[in-house]
Design an enzyme around this catalytic site. Structure first.
Site, short mmCIF file in Angstrom:
data_model
loop_
_atom_site.label_atom_id
_atom_site.label_comp_id
_atom_site.label_asym_id
_atom_site.label_seq_id
_atom_site.Cartn_x
_atom_site.Cartn_y
_atom_site.Cartn_z
N GLU A 136 0.85 -1.19 0.00
CA GLU A 136 0.00 0.00 0.00
C GLU A 136 0.89 1.25 0.00
OE1 GLU A 136 -2.94 -0.45 -0.64
OE2 GLU A 136 -3.68 -2.27 0.30
N ASP A 261 -21.27 10.29 16.47
CA ASP A 261 -19.86 10.51 16.78
C ASP A 261 -19.82 11.36 18.05
OD1 ASP A 261 -17.03 10.41 16.33
OD2 ASP A 261 -17.14 12.49 15.64
N ASP A 317 -19.51 5.60 18.11
CA ASP A 317 -18.09 5.36 18.30
C ASP A 317 -17.88 4.53 19.57
OD1 ASP A 317 -15.37 5.42 18.54
OD2 ASP A 317 -15.17 7.60 18.50
N HIS A 394 -16.68 15.00 11.68
CA HIS A 394 -17.54 14.44 12.72
C HIS A 394 -18.79 13.78 12.14
CE1 HIS A 394 -14.78 16.76 15.11
NE2 HIS A 394 -15.16 17.87 14.48
N ASP A 397 -17.78 10.67 10.18
CA ASP A 397 -17.62 9.52 11.07
C ASP A 397 -18.99 8.98 11.50
OD1 ASP A 397 -14.89 9.47 10.97
OD2 ASP A 397 -14.57 10.51 12.87
#
Length: 425
Positions: A136, A261, A317, A394, A397
């Site tokens: 990668e 989040d 989260d 935010h 996520d």
């Protein structure tokens, strides 16, 4: 290991490259390609054989982040040694992570570039590190970072091989794509696609998925399966469709997912509601909440006021288990995201691969702004670096957590391995 044996497990597209490697025609080998192109398989098959034919040498395999190694490139090398019929001759260790050739003590070592001091301090029991493999490649912070590592490893010997394998990032401006275009006499660049691999190696399902994407989203197919950089700028998301959604559209959404989040200040608490149209590969983001300086009880009340009940699953989260437990106590069906090594990269690539992400700018102004302005980082020279900045994301996520039950492959709760090996090869 006989040449006949290698030819049966090495993809036909790499036979000439393998000959060049064993003749030491070049020092640097750049291998790029899309899913199923077998590039990582090629390198993992060649590296053990280089050591066997060059006594006193060792190999160092690197990824940008150490905690992604065991379930990716380390597993890839274990597979390769097995395919070569050499499993009984190699000892596999995980502390530290390395493969040791029992007859001679030669090593294939695995390290993450997130701790440069550990790379500099690597010592081998004899000989020198002749082989490096940057898996990668695009995840590294530009050519300068790779060059710094090679300055530490390419010493004390007469012959060296350096392999760099990667799936070309979507943006043509990405440093890895631009780097591969630069000509140098001691480097051989090789591009491959799944179309050059024996179909039975990939399987019918892989080929069906590729054909389906080709029919439904030619641009995504070119990038994911053919390894063509189809993007032109630094925006992470080039599939955003900003438009207002009617109440009728929203009322028809039936595959709804919710994500949170956690945040307080200065990072905000963020919530999103989405609907995924699997048949058309379109994600609709139609609701949001953004708050600062609010505790769990207060934000839970906001969601309850919206009408969320124990029937509405919220994925949040998992870094804050107490907050997840609080939401459950307050009457919400909240679970922590499984996450794990590779989850951010895989979920972001899944979002990028969708035919479109529809965001209502009136219902979700903060989410719209984040997705539209989210860009890759750049080197001081302006070249794009792969990887996703952990800032101003935010709602991104929250959307990743909300959609985790969709993009996460079944049966991965134990190991958290998100990217199938064929996608790396």
């Amino acid at each position: 290991m006989s040449e006949i044996r290698l030819s049966t497990v090495l993809g036909p597209a790499f036979h000439l490259l393998a000959r060049d490697v064993f003749q030491h025609g070049h020092t640097h080998y750049d291998l790029s390609g899309g899913r199923g192109s077998l590039k990582s398989s090629c390198v993992s098959l060649l590296v053990p054989l280089i050591l066997l034919t060059n006594k006193g040498t060792h190999a160092l395999v690197l990824r940008k982040v150490a905690n992604t190694i065991r379930d990716s490139v380390y597993a890839q090398y274990l597979w390769a040694i097995g395919e070569l019929g050499m499993a009984d001759y190699w000892e596999a260790k995980v502390q530290p992570m390395e493969l040791i050739y029992k007859p001679t003590g030669q090593k294939i070592m695995f390290r993450g570039a997130d701790d440069p001091m550990k790379i500099k301090s690597i010592k081998v029991p004899f000989g020198y590190i002749a082989v490096t493999h940057f898996e990668e490649k695009d995840q590294f912070a530009g050519r300068a970072e790779i060059r710094t590592i090679l300055q530490s490893t390419m010493r004390g010997g007469s012959k060296f091989w350096n392999f760099e394998s990667y799936n070309p990032p979507i943006s043509r401006d990405n440093w890895a794509n631009k780097d591969s275009l630069e000509e140098r006499a001691d480097r051989l660049c090789h591009k491959s696609t799944y179309l050059e691999a024996p179909p039975e190696w990939l399987g019918e399902q892989f080929l069906r998925e590729a054909e389906y994407l080709k029919e439904t989203d030619e641009r995504a197919y070119q990038h994911e399966y053919l390894g063509i950089p189809v993007g032109t700028g630094g925006n992470v998301f080039e599939n955003i469709d900003v438009r207002e959604l009617t109440d009728e559209e929203v009322s028809a959404f039936d595959r709804i997912c919710n994500g949170v989040d956690w945040g307080y200040f200065p990072d905000p608490w963020a919530f999103n509601r989405c609907h995924y149209d699997a048949a058309r590969r379109v994600l609709y983001i139609f609701d949001e909440l953004t708050r600062n300086k609010m505790g769990n009880q207060e934000t839970a009340n906001l969601l309850l006021e919206k009408g969320l009940t124990r029937e509405d699953r919220i994925v949040a989260d998992s870094a804050e288990p107490k907050s997840v437990a609080d939401y459950k106590k307050f009457g919400l069906h909240c679970t922590g995201a499984i996450k794990g090594p590779g989850s951010v990269e895989y979920s972001m690539k899944w979002l990028q691969s969708l035919k479109s992400i529809v965001i209502d700018p009136k219902r979700c102004p903060d989410t719209c702004e984040e997705f539209m302005e989210y860009e890759y980082e750049r080197t001081k020279d302006g070249d794009i670096i792969s990887g996703y900045p952990d800032r101003d994301n935010h709602h991104i996520d929250a959307v990743r957590y909300a959609t985790e039950p969709i993009w996460r492959r079944p049966g991965q709760q134990a190991k958290n391995t998100y990217i199938p090996l064929y996608a790396r090869r």
